[in-house]
Design a protein around this motif. Structure first.
Motif, PDB file in Angstrom:
ATOM      1  N   LEU A  85      32.978  -4.861  27.337  1.00 40.88           N
ATOM      2  CA  LEU A  85      32.045  -5.933  27.690  1.00 40.88           C
ATOM      3  C   LEU A  85      32.505  -7.279  27.142  1.00 40.88           C
ATOM      4  O   LEU A  85      32.352  -8.312  27.795  1.00 40.88           O
ATOM      5  N   TYR A  86      33.083  -7.272  25.947  1.00 43.84           N
ATOM      6  CA  TYR A  86      33.580  -8.530  25.375  1.00 43.84           C
ATOM      7  C   TYR A  86      34.673  -9.124  26.247  1.00 43.84           C
ATOM      8  O   TYR A  86      34.617 -10.288  26.644  1.00 43.84           O
ATOM      9  N   TYR A  87      35.674  -8.308  26.577  1.00 45.76           N
ATOM     10  CA  TYR A  87      36.789  -8.829  27.368  1.00 45.76           C
ATOM     11  C   TYR A  87      36.373  -9.132  28.808  1.00 45.76           C
ATOM     12  O   TYR A  87      36.913 -10.036  29.440  1.00 45.76           O
ATOM     13  N   SER A  88      35.407  -8.407  29.322  1.00 48.68           N
ATOM     14  CA  SER A  88      34.878  -8.710  30.646  1.00 48.68           C
ATOM     15  C   SER A  88      34.199 -10.079  30.645  1.00 48.68           C
ATOM     16  O   SER A  88      34.409 -10.891  31.553  1.00 48.68           O
ATOM     17  N   SER A  89      33.395 -10.338  29.626  1.00 46.19           N
ATOM     18  CA  SER A  89      32.737 -11.647  29.501  1.00 46.19           C
ATOM     19  C   SER A  89      33.753 -12.754  29.299  1.00 46.19           C
ATOM     20  O   SER A  89      33.624 -13.846  29.856  1.00 46.19           O
ATOM     21  N   LEU A  90      34.759 -12.480  28.518  1.00 44.60           N
ATOM     22  CA  LEU A  90      35.807 -13.465  28.279  1.00 44.60           C
ATOM     23  C   LEU A  90      36.561 -13.774  29.570  1.00 44.60           C
ATOM     24  O   LEU A  90      36.885 -14.926  29.845  1.00 44.60           O
ATOM     25  N   GLY A  91      36.805 -12.763  30.386  1.00 44.97           N
ATOM     26  CA  GLY A  91      37.477 -12.969  31.651  1.00 44.97           C
ATOM     27  C   GLY A  91      36.617 -13.701  32.662  1.00 44.97           C
ATOM     28  O   GLY A  91      37.121 -14.428  33.525  1.00 44.97           O
ATOM     29  N   PHE A  92      35.305 -13.543  32.581  1.00 43.24           N
ATOM     30  CA  PHE A  92      34.397 -14.215  33.507  1.00 43.24           C
ATOM     31  C   PHE A  92      34.281 -15.703  33.212  1.00 43.24           C
ATOM     32  O   PHE A  92      34.061 -16.498  34.112  1.00 43.24           O
ATOM     33  N   LEU A  93      34.462 -16.081  31.971  1.00 44.98           N
ATOM     34  CA  LEU A  93      34.265 -17.473  31.561  1.00 44.98           C
ATOM     35  C   LEU A  93      35.133 -18.461  32.338  1.00 44.98           C
ATOM     36  O   LEU A  93      34.605 -19.427  32.876  1.00 44.98           O
ATOM     37  N   PRO A  94      36.446 -18.256  32.466  1.00 45.59           N
ATOM     38  CA  PRO A  94      37.239 -19.235  33.230  1.00 45.59           C
ATOM     39  C   PRO A  94      36.829 -19.326  34.697  1.00 45.59           C
ATOM     40  O   PRO A  94      36.840 -20.397  35.272  1.00 45.59           O
ATOM     41  N   SER A  95      36.435 -18.205  35.292  1.00 42.17           N
ATOM     42  CA  SER A  95      36.037 -18.260  36.697  1.00 42.17           C
ATOM     43  C   SER A  95      34.728 -19.016  36.870  1.00 42.17           C
ATOM     44  O   SER A  95      34.557 -19.743  37.836  1.00 42.17           O
ATOM     45  N   SER A  96      33.797 -18.872  35.923  1.00 43.17           N
ATOM     46  CA  SER A  96      32.536 -19.605  36.039  1.00 43.17           C
ATOM     47  C   SER A  96      32.750 -21.089  35.775  1.00 43.17           C
ATOM     48  O   SER A  96      32.162 -21.934  36.431  1.00 43.17           O
ATOM     49  N   VAL A  97      33.613 -21.435  34.831  1.00 45.62           N
ATOM     50  CA  VAL A  97      33.915 -22.839  34.567  1.00 45.62           C
ATOM     51  C   VAL A  97      34.654 -23.436  35.747  1.00 45.62           C
ATOM     52  O   VAL A  97      34.366 -24.553  36.179  1.00 45.62           O
ATOM     53  N   GLY A  98      35.592 -22.699  36.326  1.00 47.73           N
ATOM     54  CA  GLY A  98      36.341 -23.196  37.476  1.00 47.73           C
ATOM     55  C   GLY A  98      35.445 -23.429  38.676  1.00 47.73           C
ATOM     56  O   GLY A  98      35.586 -24.424  39.384  1.00 47.73           O
ATOM     57  N   SER A  99      34.487 -22.523  38.935  1.00 47.40           N
ATOM     58  CA  SER A  99      33.587 -22.717  40.071  1.00 47.40           C
ATOM     59  C   SER A  99      32.683 -23.911  39.839  1.00 47.40           C
ATOM     60  O   SER A  99      32.353 -24.631  40.761  1.00 47.40           O
ATOM     61  N   ARG A 100      32.291 -24.148  38.602  1.00 46.55           N
ATOM     62  CA  ARG A 100      31.481 -25.333  38.306  1.00 46.55           C
ATOM     63  C   ARG A 100      32.284 -26.600  38.526  1.00 46.55           C
ATOM     64  O   ARG A 100      31.786 -27.581  39.039  1.00 46.55           O
ATOM     65  N   ARG A 101      33.542 -26.587  38.136  1.00 43.56           N
ATOM     66  CA  ARG A 101      34.378 -27.775  38.339  1.00 43.56           C
ATOM     67  C   ARG A 101      34.546 -28.060  39.825  1.00 43.56           C
ATOM     68  O   ARG A 101      34.511 -29.199  40.249  1.00 43.56           O
ATOM     69  N   ARG A 102      34.748 -26.996  40.623  1.00 38.74           N
ATOM     70  CA  ARG A 102      34.886 -27.210  42.066  1.00 38.74           C
ATOM     71  C   ARG A 102      33.600 -27.775  42.639  1.00 38.74           C
ATOM     72  O   ARG A 102      33.609 -28.648  43.478  1.00 38.74           O
TER      73      ARG A 102
END
Length: 106
Positions: A85-102
Motif C-alpha cells: 500500500l505504501y509503494y502503491s500510494s507513492l506510485g499514485f502521487l506523480p500521476s495525480s500531480v501530473g493530471s492536476r498540472r495538465r
C-alpha cells in the motif's frame, strides 16, 4: 477615446481576476500534495514499516508463491499489505500531480 480606455481597463481587470483564480487553485492543490508527501514520508520512517519492509525483502522469498498473497500467513499478509500500500500510494502521487498540472494548464 474614453470608451477605449474603459474597454482596456475592464479587460485588464478580467484578465487579472482569471490569473488570480488560477493561482488560487494551484496553491490549494500544492497544499494537498505537500500533505500527501508528508504522510508518505512519515510512514516510511516508522519502526513497523521498516520491519515490514525487512520482512518483504528477506523473509518473503522463503514463503511459497502458490496461492498468492491470500495464501500467506496472517503476519506475512500484514507486512506485504503495509509495504504494498505504501509503494502503491507513492506510485499514485506523480500521476495525480501530473493530471492536476495538465488540468491547470488547460
Amino acid at each position: 477615446m474614453n470608451l477605449i480606455a474603459v474597454v482596456i481597463s475592464v479587460s485588464a481587470v478580467v484578465a487579472s481576476s482569471l490569473f488570480a483564480l488560477r493561482q488560487l487553485r494551484s496553491m490549494r492543490r500544492s497544499d494537498d500534495t505537500l500533505v500527501a508527501i508528508e504522510l508518505l514520508t512519515r510512514e516510511c520512517r516508522t519502526t513497523e514499516f521498516l520491519e515490514s519492509e525487512d520482512f518483504v525483502v528477506s523473509e518473503l522469498p522463503k514463503e511459497s508463491a502458490e496461492g498468492g498473497i491470500a495464501a500467506l500467513p496472517a503476519e506475512a499478509r500484514r507486512h506485504v499489505s503495509r509495504v504494498g500500500l505504501y509503494y502503491s500510494s507513492l506510485g499514485f502521487l506523480p500521476s495525480s500531480v501530473g493530471s492536476r498540472r495538465r488540468w491547470l494548464s488547460a
